[in-house]
Every structure is written in structure tokens, then in C-alpha cells.
Design a protein around this motif. Structure first.
Motif, short mmCIF file in Angstrom:
data_model
loop_
_atom_site.label_atom_id
_atom_site.label_comp_id
_atom_site.label_asym_id
_atom_site.label_seq_id
_atom_site.Cartn_x
_atom_site.Cartn_y
_atom_site.Cartn_z
N GLU A 19 0.96 -1.22 0.04
CA GLU A 19 -0.10 -0.07 -0.07
C GLU A 19 0.93 1.20 0.00
OE1 GLU A 19 -3.02 0.01 -0.59
OE2 GLU A 19 -3.23 -1.93 -0.72
N MET A 20 2.13 1.21 0.66
CA MET A 20 2.90 2.30 0.73
C MET A 20 3.33 2.68 -0.76
SD MET A 20 2.84 3.44 3.75
CE MET A 20 4.25 4.44 3.71
N GLY A 21 3.59 1.63 -1.62
CA GLY A 21 4.10 1.58 -3.12
C GLY A 21 2.96 2.25 -3.74
N ASN A 22 1.65 1.65 -3.51
CA ASN A 22 0.48 2.48 -4.26
C ASN A 22 0.44 3.80 -3.79
OD1 ASN A 22 -0.38 0.01 -5.55
ND2 ASN A 22 -1.50 -0.65 -3.86
N LEU A 23 0.67 4.26 -2.58
CA LEU A 23 0.47 5.73 -2.27
C LEU A 23 1.65 6.28 -3.13
CD1 LEU A 23 -0.33 7.83 -0.52
CD2 LEU A 23 1.23 7.01 1.39
N PHE A 24 2.73 6.02 -3.28
CA PHE A 24 3.50 6.88 -3.88
C PHE A 24 3.13 7.20 -5.48
CE2 PHE A 24 7.73 7.17 -6.42
CZ PHE A 24 8.21 8.21 -5.81
N ALA A 25 2.50 5.94 -5.97
CA ALA A 25 2.11 6.24 -7.48
C ALA A 25 0.91 7.20 -7.36
CB ALA A 25 1.64 4.91 -7.99
N LEU A 26 0.04 7.09 -6.37
CA LEU A 26 -0.98 8.05 -6.24
C LEU A 26 -0.46 9.64 -6.19
CD1 LEU A 26 -3.23 6.02 -4.27
CD2 LEU A 26 -3.72 6.65 -6.66
N LEU A 27 0.61 9.60 -5.19
CA LEU A 27 0.88 11.05 -5.02
C LEU A 27 1.69 11.67 -6.36
CD1 LEU A 27 2.22 10.60 -1.51
CD2 LEU A 27 0.28 11.78 -1.99
N MET A 46 -4.20 2.54 5.34
CA MET A 46 -3.40 2.65 4.22
C MET A 46 -4.62 2.52 2.93
SD MET A 46 -0.69 4.21 4.88
CE MET A 46 -0.50 4.35 3.20
N PHE A 47 -5.08 1.31 3.14
CA PHE A 47 -5.91 0.64 2.01
C PHE A 47 -7.04 1.68 1.88
CE2 PHE A 47 -9.64 -1.81 0.64
CZ PHE A 47 -9.01 -2.04 -0.70
N TYR A 48 -7.80 2.40 3.03
CA TYR A 48 -8.62 3.29 2.84
C TYR A 48 -8.12 4.81 2.39
CZ TYR A 48 -11.54 0.45 5.57
OH TYR A 48 -12.53 -0.68 5.90
N PHE A 49 -7.06 5.12 2.63
CA PHE A 49 -6.52 6.36 2.48
C PHE A 49 -6.38 6.30 1.00
CE2 PHE A 49 -2.84 9.67 2.18
CZ PHE A 49 -3.44 10.63 2.72
N ASN A 50 -5.62 5.23 0.41
CA ASN A 50 -5.38 5.22 -1.17
C ASN A 50 -6.68 5.24 -1.93
OD1 ASN A 50 -2.69 5.15 -0.63
ND2 ASN A 50 -2.43 3.08 -0.70
#
Length: 232
Positions: free
Chosen positions: A45-53, A186-190
């Protein structure tokens, strides 16, 4: 509760630290395994967050992030990206999430890179020592024994005891629940970043803000901000 120092509270307990001792503690093994296994999903999820940012699905950008194996480097990359993507309460929540991530990652790393021991007197106890400390203990102790430097009254395990810690099974179970809760955060935040106007995602964000570790961290961030404003 985090792991507790062996000294002085548990100094009356005998211990056995070794490669095979956990075979007789299946419940502890299961609790450790659950913590280690869910953390891979957290990092996902941290990797997904980076892509979203970044606002991109660039494979190259993700490879750069994933190559930053040191967590401090990854956090710096996330913080830099967030400055241009998030504002207000979303940025504050992001900062809280990053702080909780750092604290739980330390716990995960401890489990992954520690040596374990058991207590013959209390099967609910699990001992833990950092690998580097155990190596230093063994190396120094064996060298002194070879040189005949120990007297009959010397405690050969003094160095180990000073660096030994104690988990109880409920400590490990609580740690897993905190990690699971953080994964949900993290899942909800993304999900919210993907669909910021979706009512369901907005409701999930409200749940995130109510998770105990997030509430505690948000309060600390707010307190630090208030202290800085008073000193300006």
C-alpha cells in the motif's frame, strides 16, 4: 504493550536462547508469522501511495521507489511527493500515517532480525535480542572463556541480560492487530485518494481518523504544532 527489558523486572526468570527453541512455542511462532506476513501488504500500500501522489502509473517511477529499500529513503520520497499533492486535513493525516508506519516498521524489523528465546518457567514468555547484540555477546563470551578470563563468580550472561527483552503472547497479538488496523488505514487512504468525492471513501476516511494509533499520533502532531506556535 511493546517488548520490555529483561532487567530488572524479569531477572528472576531463566531463559534459553537458540535456533530451535521456538519449535516448542507454536502460538508465538504463529503470532510472529502473522505480523511478518501482513507487513508485506502494508508495504504494498505504501508503494501504491507513492504512485498516487505522483499522479502517474509510471513503471519507472515505481521502480525508483521500490529500489529505495531503506525505509527512511522511502519516507523522504513520500514526504516530497505529498507536498505537491495534499493539503489541509489530508496532509495532516498523511503525516500521522507516515509516523505510525515508522513506529510499526521498527517492531516488524525487530521480529524479522532478532534472536528468540523461551522461558522454561513460564511458557507465555518469549525472549528477544537483536542479532548484532547476540553476536557481540557470543563472540566476547567465547573469547573470554578461551582465554580463561572468567572467574567462578562471574556471570557469563551479563552482556546478554543487559540487552535481552521480553514479549508476552498478548503483546504479539496486540502488535498484529495494530498492523492490521494500519493496513486498513493505508488501504482506505489510498482508496480516498483515487476517488476523493465518493461518499463511501469519505466514510472510510472517517474510520481511519478514529483508529486509536491514528488518533494518538494526530494529537501528538497537533500538540507539537501548538508548542511551536507559542514559541514563535
Amino acid at each position: 504493550m511493546p517488548r520490555q527489558p529483561y532487567l530488572p523486572t524479569f531477572k528472576h526468570l531463566n531463559f534459553a536462547v537458540g535456533a530451535l527453541v521456538l519449535k516448542d512455542r507454536p502460538e508465538h511462532c504463529a503470532a510472529i508469522g502473522k505480523c511478518l506476513s501482513i507487513w508485506g501488504q502494508v508495504d504494498n500500500e505504501m508503494g501504491n501511495l507513492f504512485a498516487l501522489l505522483l499522479g502517474t502509473e509510471s513503471a519507472a517511477a515505481l521502480e525508483v521507489f521500490l529500489s529505495l529499500r531503506r525505509s527512511s529513503n522511502q519516507r523522504e520520497a513520500l514526504e516530497s511527493a505529498a507536498k505537491y499533492k495534499l493539503t489541509g486535513g489530508d496532509l495532516l493525516l498523511f503525516q500521522a500515517l507516515l509516523s505510525v508506519y515508522g513506529s510499526l516498521e521498527k517492531e516488524r524489523n525487530g521480529l524479522a532480525h532478532g534472536c528468540f528465546g523461551v522461558c522454561p518457567d513460564d511458557p507465555s514468555i518469549l525472549f528477544w535480542i537483536d542479532i548484532k547484540d547476540h553476536v557481540h555477546f557470543q563472540t566476547a563470551t567465547l573469547a573470554k572463556e578461551i582465554r580463561g578470563e572468567f572467574s567462578e563468580t562471574d556471570d557469563r550472561h551479563a552482556h546478554l541480560k543487559e540487552r535481552l527483552y521480553v514479549y508476552r503472547l498478548p503483546d504479539l497479538e496486540t502488535l498484529y492487530l495494530q498492523m492490521e488496523e494500519f493496513w486498513f488505514s493505508m488501504f482506505y487512504f489510498n482508496g480516498y485518494l483515487r476517488f476523493p468525492n465518493d461518499p463511501g471513501r469519505i466514510n472510510e476516511m472517517q474510520r481511519v481518523r478514529q483508529f486509536p494509533k491514528i488518533v494518538e499520533t494526530l494529537q501528538k502532531i497537533s500538540s507539537r504544532a501548538n508548542s511551536r506556535s507559542l514559541t514563535v
